[in-house]
Write a protein that holds these residues in place. Sequence first.
Motif, PDB file in Angstrom:
ATOM      1  N   LYS A  15      86.325  33.891  21.883  1.00 35.75           N
ATOM      2  CA  LYS A  15      86.634  33.242  21.931  1.00 35.75           C
ATOM      3  C   LYS A  15      87.555  32.768  20.491  1.00 35.75           C
ATOM      4  O   LYS A  15      87.262  33.234  19.170  1.00 35.75           O
ATOM      5  CB  LYS A  15      85.989  32.406  22.711  1.00 35.75           C
ATOM      6  N   LEU A  17      90.226  28.927  19.281  1.00 34.54           N
ATOM      7  CA  LEU A  17      90.574  27.743  20.637  1.00 34.54           C
ATOM      8  C   LEU A  17      91.466  27.233  20.135  1.00 34.54           C
ATOM      9  O   LEU A  17      92.042  28.003  18.832  1.00 34.54           O
ATOM     10  CB  LEU A  17      89.683  26.539  19.871  1.00 34.54           C
ATOM     11  N   GLU A  21      90.549  21.102  19.402  1.00 36.10           N
ATOM     12  CA  GLU A  21      89.577  21.106  18.600  1.00 36.10           C
ATOM     13  C   GLU A  21      89.057  20.291  18.192  1.00 36.10           C
ATOM     14  O   GLU A  21      90.184  19.537  18.144  1.00 36.10           O
ATOM     15  CB  GLU A  21      89.373  21.897  17.293  1.00 36.10           C
ATOM     16  N   VAL A  24      87.553  17.402  21.814  1.00 37.78           N
ATOM     17  CA  VAL A  24      86.524  18.082  22.754  1.00 37.78           C
ATOM     18  C   VAL A  24      85.398  17.771  23.113  1.00 37.78           C
ATOM     19  O   VAL A  24      84.850  17.673  23.821  1.00 37.78           O
ATOM     20  CB  VAL A  24      87.346  20.068  23.282  1.00 37.78           C
ATOM     21  N   VAL A  25      84.829  17.723  21.267  1.00 37.63           N
ATOM     22  CA  VAL A  25      83.619  17.392  21.206  1.00 37.63           C
ATOM     23  C   VAL A  25      83.362  15.217  21.963  1.00 37.63           C
ATOM     24  O   VAL A  25      82.439  15.093  22.226  1.00 37.63           O
ATOM     25  CB  VAL A  25      82.836  17.083  20.023  1.00 37.63           C
ATOM     26  N   GLY A 110      84.283  34.190  13.167  1.00 35.70           N
ATOM     27  CA  GLY A 110      84.500  32.622  13.823  1.00 35.70           C
ATOM     28  C   GLY A 110      84.462  32.863  15.070  1.00 35.70           C
ATOM     29  O   GLY A 110      84.661  31.878  16.147  1.00 35.70           O
ATOM     30  N   SER A 154      81.071  21.122  22.015  1.00 33.56           N
ATOM     31  CA  SER A 154      81.288  20.991  23.131  1.00 33.56           C
ATOM     32  C   SER A 154      81.201  22.367  23.740  1.00 33.56           C
ATOM     33  O   SER A 154      81.040  21.925  25.890  1.00 33.56           O
ATOM     34  CB  SER A 154      83.203  21.095  23.401  1.00 33.56           C
ATOM     35  N   GLY A 155      80.763  23.103  24.477  1.00 34.76           N
ATOM     36  CA  GLY A 155      80.201  24.225  25.277  1.00 34.76           C
ATOM     37  C   GLY A 155      81.775  25.041  25.637  1.00 34.76           C
ATOM     38  O   GLY A 155      81.321  25.958  26.575  1.00 34.76           O
ATOM     39  N   PHE A 156      82.899  24.653  24.540  1.00 33.27           N
ATOM     40  CA  PHE A 156      83.874  26.116  24.759  1.00 33.27           C
ATOM     41  C   PHE A 156      83.741  26.724  24.449  1.00 33.27           C
ATOM     42  O   PHE A 156      84.154  27.720  25.633  1.00 33.27           O
ATOM     43  CB  PHE A 156      84.657  25.505  23.934  1.00 33.27           C
ATOM     44  N   GLY A 281      89.838  26.350  15.789  1.00 37.36           N
ATOM     45  CA  GLY A 281      88.428  25.841  15.552  1.00 37.36           C
ATOM     46  C   GLY A 281      87.604  24.760  14.958  1.00 37.36           C
ATOM     47  O   GLY A 281      88.498  23.704  14.457  1.00 37.36           O
ATOM     48  N   ASP A 286      88.105  29.653   9.098  1.00 33.59           N
ATOM     49  CA  ASP A 286      88.597  30.767   9.578  1.00 33.59           C
ATOM     50  C   ASP A 286      89.339  31.428  10.168  1.00 33.59           C
ATOM     51  O   ASP A 286      90.303  31.739   9.449  1.00 33.59           O
ATOM     52  CB  ASP A 286      87.156  30.130  11.148  1.00 33.59           C
TER      53      ASP A 286
HETATM   54  O1  PMV Z   1      84.007  26.518  15.130  1.00 32.98           O
HETATM   55  P1  PMV Z   1      84.142  26.970  15.986  1.00 32.98           P
HETATM   56  O2  PMV Z   1      85.090  27.977  16.271  1.00 32.98           O
HETATM   57  O3  PMV Z   1      83.138  27.290  16.778  1.00 32.98           O
HETATM   58  O4  PMV Z   1      85.007  25.976  16.696  1.00 32.98           O
HETATM   59  C1  PMV Z   1      84.581  24.073  16.520  1.00 32.98           C
HETATM   60  C2  PMV Z   1      85.132  23.506  17.441  1.00 32.98           C
HETATM   61  C3  PMV Z   1      84.546  21.941  17.843  1.00 32.98           C
HETATM   62  O5  PMV Z   1      85.794  21.526  18.734  1.00 32.98           O
HETATM   63  C4  PMV Z   1      85.177  21.547  16.437  1.00 32.98           C
HETATM   64  C5  PMV Z   1      83.413  21.699  18.022  1.00 32.98           C
HETATM   65  C6  PMV Z   1      82.777  22.166  19.137  1.00 32.98           C
HETATM   66  O6  PMV Z   1      81.745  22.693  19.497  1.00 32.98           O
HETATM   67  O7  PMV Z   1      84.197  21.644  20.142  1.00 32.98           O
END
Ligand code: PMV
Length: 319
Positions: A15, A17, A21, A24-25, A110, A154-156, A281, A286
């Motif tokens: 995935k 994002l 980011e 969303v948490v 990532g 967050s589980g996205f 992310g 990343d």
């Molecule tokens: O670093 P990644 O691709 O795992 O993204 C993290 C995104 C956050 O919003 C910072 C954390 C989350 O789980 O949503």
Amino acid sequence: MKLSKTSTASSAPGKLLLFGEHAVVYGHPCIVTAVDQRLTARVTQTESGKLLLKTPDIEFETSLTTISTIKKHPKEVQFVLAAVVEFRNTYPEIEGLEIETKSAFSSKFGFGSSSAVTVAVLHALHVLYKKRVSKQMLFDMAYRCVLDVQGVGSGFDVASAIWGGTILYVMGGKKIEPIKTDVLPITVAYTGVKVETAPLINQVSELKKQYPTLIEHLFNEVERVVELAKKAIEKQDWQMLGVLMNLNQGILESLGVSSKVIHQTSDLLKENGVLGAKLSGAGGGDCVVAVYDPSKQSIQTSKTISVALQAPGVRTEVI
Ligand code: PMV
């Protein structure tokens, strides 16, 4: 238990994002797209009472009765073990298993190999044991695994691995809405630096504890950006999507999660004509994502990586 098939395989996409980011948490929406690089898990039923796990990094064997203490096992196998434990909690009849995982992508980008492997293993186990599972149930199970191992998130990435395509997502799967577009002119560049997500989540959490109203205000702005970005994608208004990317990046800067390599990578993309760029992310490194004008040439830089977006979600693979 009699099984007509003793081996099956499932694959789940990585995935990226695109927007939202960190916010969303804290319950705000984000937009995530699935990438066409997939993680495949092949599961085979055995009668050994053991779990044999083969990954590109490690080969590992343990007794099925002792795997529930996941944290004492090597890091590389914890998500797979969590998935097996989660499945056994509902269906205790597993006698023995062999699981082999293969990844089309490097974990350094990532792209979310942990969530993809968790989803692929859980999906393959349901197929192998002929158990029906809805996307929402699969999400709940896989998200529990990710929280068990990782503690935060967050589980996205779990939702993206299951639904695929491009989705608007709210924490815990409260909202999972596909965003429809046949094109998504977004290019991806790797900064060259791999980052750990949890410390950056904690860093933002500390900032939020110190300045709760201010940070919540910024998160509300991110939410507005995400809502407009959804509309821009649906209208295929790439100029607007570029502006929104820059705005989202500005907020991430003020949260302190951007970095020199991210700026350098964005600058390189902007010199090559993109309409807007941002980190993707947790930050620090990343990948950087950038919108380009599809009527012009696609963007190629020394840091660009070739991935197709909006890939399909988890699916059975022919073996
Ligand atoms: O670093 P990644 O691709 O795992 O993204 C993290 C995104 C956050 O919003 C910072 C954390 C989350 O789980 O949503």
